[in-house]
Motif scaffolding. Sequence first.
Motif, PDB file in Angstrom:
ATOM      1  N   VAL A 104     100.649  36.125  40.933  1.00  0.00           N
ATOM      2  CA  VAL A 104     101.191  35.201  39.944  1.00  0.00           C
ATOM      3  C   VAL A 104     101.561  33.908  40.666  1.00  0.00           C
ATOM      4  O   VAL A 104     102.145  33.943  41.749  1.00  0.00           O
ATOM      5  N   GLU A 105     101.224  32.782  40.075  1.00  0.00           N
ATOM      6  CA  GLU A 105     101.612  31.485  40.635  1.00  0.00           C
ATOM      7  C   GLU A 105     103.011  31.140  40.140  1.00  0.00           C
ATOM      8  O   GLU A 105     103.313  31.274  38.961  1.00  0.00           O
ATOM      9  N   SER A 106     103.872  30.720  41.059  1.00  0.00           N
ATOM     10  CA  SER A 106     105.241  30.344  40.694  1.00  0.00           C
ATOM     11  C   SER A 106     105.646  29.119  41.494  1.00  0.00           C
ATOM     12  O   SER A 106     104.889  28.641  42.339  1.00  0.00           O
ATOM     13  N   ARG A 107     106.852  28.649  41.260  1.00  0.00           N
ATOM     14  CA  ARG A 107     107.387  27.521  42.029  1.00  0.00           C
ATOM     15  C   ARG A 107     107.509  27.857  43.509  1.00  0.00           C
ATOM     16  O   ARG A 107     107.606  26.978  44.344  1.00  0.00           O
ATOM     17  N   MET A 108     107.544  29.140  43.826  1.00  0.00           N
ATOM     18  CA  MET A 108     107.651  29.586  45.222  1.00  0.00           C
ATOM     19  C   MET A 108     106.282  29.876  45.829  1.00  0.00           C
ATOM     20  O   MET A 108     106.194  30.359  46.954  1.00  0.00           O
ATOM     21  N   GLY A 109     105.231  29.628  45.082  1.00  0.00           N
ATOM     22  CA  GLY A 109     103.890  29.961  45.536  1.00  0.00           C
ATOM     23  C   GLY A 109     103.410  31.236  44.885  1.00  0.00           C
ATOM     24  O   GLY A 109     104.020  31.743  43.948  1.00  0.00           O
ATOM     25  N   GLN A 110     102.285  31.748  45.389  1.00  0.00           N
ATOM     26  CA  GLN A 110     101.697  32.947  44.807  1.00  0.00           C
ATOM     27  C   GLN A 110     102.332  34.199  45.378  1.00  0.00           C
ATOM     28  O   GLN A 110     102.626  34.272  46.571  1.00  0.00           O
ATOM     29  N   SER A 111     102.513  35.169  44.499  1.00  0.00           N
ATOM     30  CA  SER A 111     103.059  36.472  44.885  1.00  0.00           C
ATOM     31  C   SER A 111     102.732  37.457  43.789  1.00  0.00           C
ATOM     32  O   SER A 111     102.675  37.092  42.615  1.00  0.00           O
ATOM     33  N   THR A 112     102.555  38.700  44.164  1.00  0.00           N
ATOM     34  CA  THR A 112     102.458  39.737  43.145  1.00  0.00           C
ATOM     35  C   THR A 112     103.891  40.112  42.758  1.00  0.00           C
ATOM     36  O   THR A 112     104.823  39.893  43.544  1.00  0.00           O
ATOM     37  N   PRO A 113     104.101  40.691  41.598  1.00  0.00           N
ATOM     38  CA  PRO A 113     105.440  41.166  41.253  1.00  0.00           C
ATOM     39  C   PRO A 113     105.988  42.157  42.285  1.00  0.00           C
ATOM     40  O   PRO A 113     107.171  42.143  42.595  1.00  0.00           O
ATOM     41  N   LEU A 114     105.120  42.986  42.862  1.00  0.00           N
ATOM     42  CA  LEU A 114     105.560  43.935  43.873  1.00  0.00           C
ATOM     43  C   LEU A 114     106.095  43.193  45.105  1.00  0.00           C
ATOM     44  O   LEU A 114     107.157  43.529  45.634  1.00  0.00           O
ATOM     45  N   GLU A 115     105.383  42.168  45.545  1.00  0.00           N
ATOM     46  CA  GLU A 115     105.859  41.358  46.669  1.00  0.00           C
ATOM     47  C   GLU A 115     107.152  40.630  46.297  1.00  0.00           C
ATOM     48  O   GLU A 115     108.062  40.518  47.114  1.00  0.00           O
ATOM     49  N   ALA A 116     107.220  40.157  45.067  1.00  0.00           N
ATOM     50  CA  ALA A 116     108.406  39.426  44.610  1.00  0.00           C
ATOM     51  C   ALA A 116     109.648  40.315  44.648  1.00  0.00           C
ATOM     52  O   ALA A 116     110.730  39.864  45.048  1.00  0.00           O
ATOM     53  N   ILE A 117     109.514  41.568  44.257  1.00  0.00           N
ATOM     54  CA  ILE A 117     110.669  42.480  44.315  1.00  0.00           C
ATOM     55  C   ILE A 117     111.101  42.686  45.760  1.00  0.00           C
ATOM     56  O   ILE A 117     112.292  42.735  46.068  1.00  0.00           O
ATOM     57  N   GLY A 118     110.146  42.772  46.668  1.00  0.00           N
ATOM     58  CA  GLY A 118     110.485  42.871  48.083  1.00  0.00           C
ATOM     59  C   GLY A 118     111.260  41.648  48.549  1.00  0.00           C
ATOM     60  O   GLY A 118     112.272  41.756  49.258  1.00  0.00           O
ATOM     61  N   ARG A 119     110.845  40.474  48.113  1.00  0.00           N
ATOM     62  CA  ARG A 119     111.555  39.236  48.461  1.00  0.00           C
ATOM     63  C   ARG A 119     112.956  39.221  47.858  1.00  0.00           C
ATOM     64  O   ARG A 119     113.914  38.783  48.481  1.00  0.00           O
ATOM     65  N   LEU A 120     113.067  39.706  46.635  1.00  0.00           N
ATOM     66  CA  LEU A 120     114.366  39.720  45.963  1.00  0.00           C
ATOM     67  C   LEU A 120     115.316  40.708  46.628  1.00  0.00           C
ATOM     68  O   LEU A 120     116.517  40.441  46.746  1.00  0.00           O
ATOM     69  N   MET A 121     114.802  41.839  47.085  1.00  0.00           N
ATOM     70  CA  MET A 121     115.648  42.792  47.825  1.00  0.00           C
ATOM     71  C   MET A 121     116.147  42.148  49.117  1.00  0.00           C
ATOM     72  O   MET A 121     117.321  42.293  49.477  1.00  0.00           O
ATOM     73  N   TYR A 122     115.273  41.463  49.805  1.00  0.00           N
ATOM     74  CA  TYR A 122     115.638  40.778  51.040  1.00  0.00           C
ATOM     75  C   TYR A 122     116.709  39.718  50.738  1.00  0.00           C
ATOM     76  O   TYR A 122     117.707  39.610  51.443  1.00  0.00           O
ATOM     77  N   HIS A 123     116.508  38.958  49.687  1.00  0.00           N
ATOM     78  CA  HIS A 123     117.437  37.909  49.260  1.00  0.00           C
ATOM     79  C   HIS A 123     118.820  38.497  48.982  1.00  0.00           C
ATOM     80  O   HIS A 123     119.836  37.989  49.451  1.00  0.00           O
ATOM     81  N   THR A 124     118.858  39.586  48.248  1.00  0.00           N
ATOM     82  CA  THR A 124     120.121  40.243  47.918  1.00  0.00           C
ATOM     83  C   THR A 124     120.807  40.751  49.180  1.00  0.00           C
ATOM     84  O   THR A 124     122.020  40.609  49.342  1.00  0.00           O
ATOM     85  N   GLY A 125     120.032  41.317  50.079  1.00  0.00           N
ATOM     86  CA  GLY A 125     120.586  41.818  51.337  1.00  0.00           C
ATOM     87  C   GLY A 125     121.170  40.707  52.200  1.00  0.00           C
ATOM     88  O   GLY A 125     122.228  40.880  52.814  1.00  0.00           O
ATOM     89  N   ILE A 126     120.496  39.582  52.241  1.00  0.00           N
ATOM     90  CA  ILE A 126     121.018  38.444  53.013  1.00  0.00           C
ATOM     91  C   ILE A 126     122.361  38.004  52.456  1.00  0.00           C
ATOM     92  O   ILE A 126     123.315  37.773  53.201  1.00  0.00           O
ATOM     93  N   HIS A 127     122.455  37.900  51.127  1.00  0.00           N
ATOM     94  CA  HIS A 127     123.718  37.453  50.534  1.00  0.00           C
ATOM     95  C   HIS A 127     124.817  38.495  50.685  1.00  0.00           C
ATOM     96  O   HIS A 127     125.986  38.138  50.838  1.00  0.00           O
ATOM     97  N   ALA A 128     124.469  39.764  50.689  1.00  0.00           N
ATOM     98  CA  ALA A 128     125.477  40.800  50.953  1.00  0.00           C
ATOM     99  C   ALA A 128     126.046  40.616  52.358  1.00  0.00           C
ATOM    100  O   ALA A 128     127.262  40.704  52.569  1.00  0.00           O
ATOM    101  N   GLY A 129     125.185  40.331  53.310  1.00  0.00           N
ATOM    102  CA  GLY A 129     125.640  40.073  54.677  1.00  0.00           C
ATOM    103  C   GLY A 129     126.491  38.824  54.770  1.00  0.00           C
ATOM    104  O   GLY A 129     127.508  38.796  55.484  1.00  0.00           O
TER     105      GLY A 129
END
Length: 145
Positions: A104-129
């Motif tokens: 899927v094309e987005s403002r962040m570039g291309q990603s599959t939804p599966l890859e996007a969830i991986g990025r979102l998990m990473y994002h959430t983990g960074i903010h938890a830290g």
Amino acid sequence: MTYSTVLPIWNAARQRFLKTAQALTAEDLSLRLGQSSIGYLLHHTAEAEYMFAEWFFGKMLPTEGIAKPSLTSIEQLIDLLIASNDHLLSAMEELTEEQWHTSVESRMGQSTPLEAIGRLMYHTGIHAGQISLIQKNGQSQTEQG
């Protein structure tokens, strides 16, 4: 299959984040390091979930919009985090197996939804830290002057 595979992994990360948020006090929300306060990080995490639901899963924002909570109200921020997670889960559940793997094309570039969830998990983990770091080393607004 992808939704049922991703869901337990997402829930493990996201429920831990929510549990951390629920343990915060109102005083914690104004603690900051640099420009980032804990209240801001909670709000930002919810915003990112709404954006990812729209960009990668095709789930538009609620017609009533996203609540704009006070960054010093733990109750409002928790409600927003619950709503954003529910919105994202609904979007994830609606995808077909094929759509999970379609770029899927987005403002962040291309990603599959599966890859996007991986990025979102990473994002959430960074903010938890960051929240943990701010709790240990942050200053309140009044201390920073």
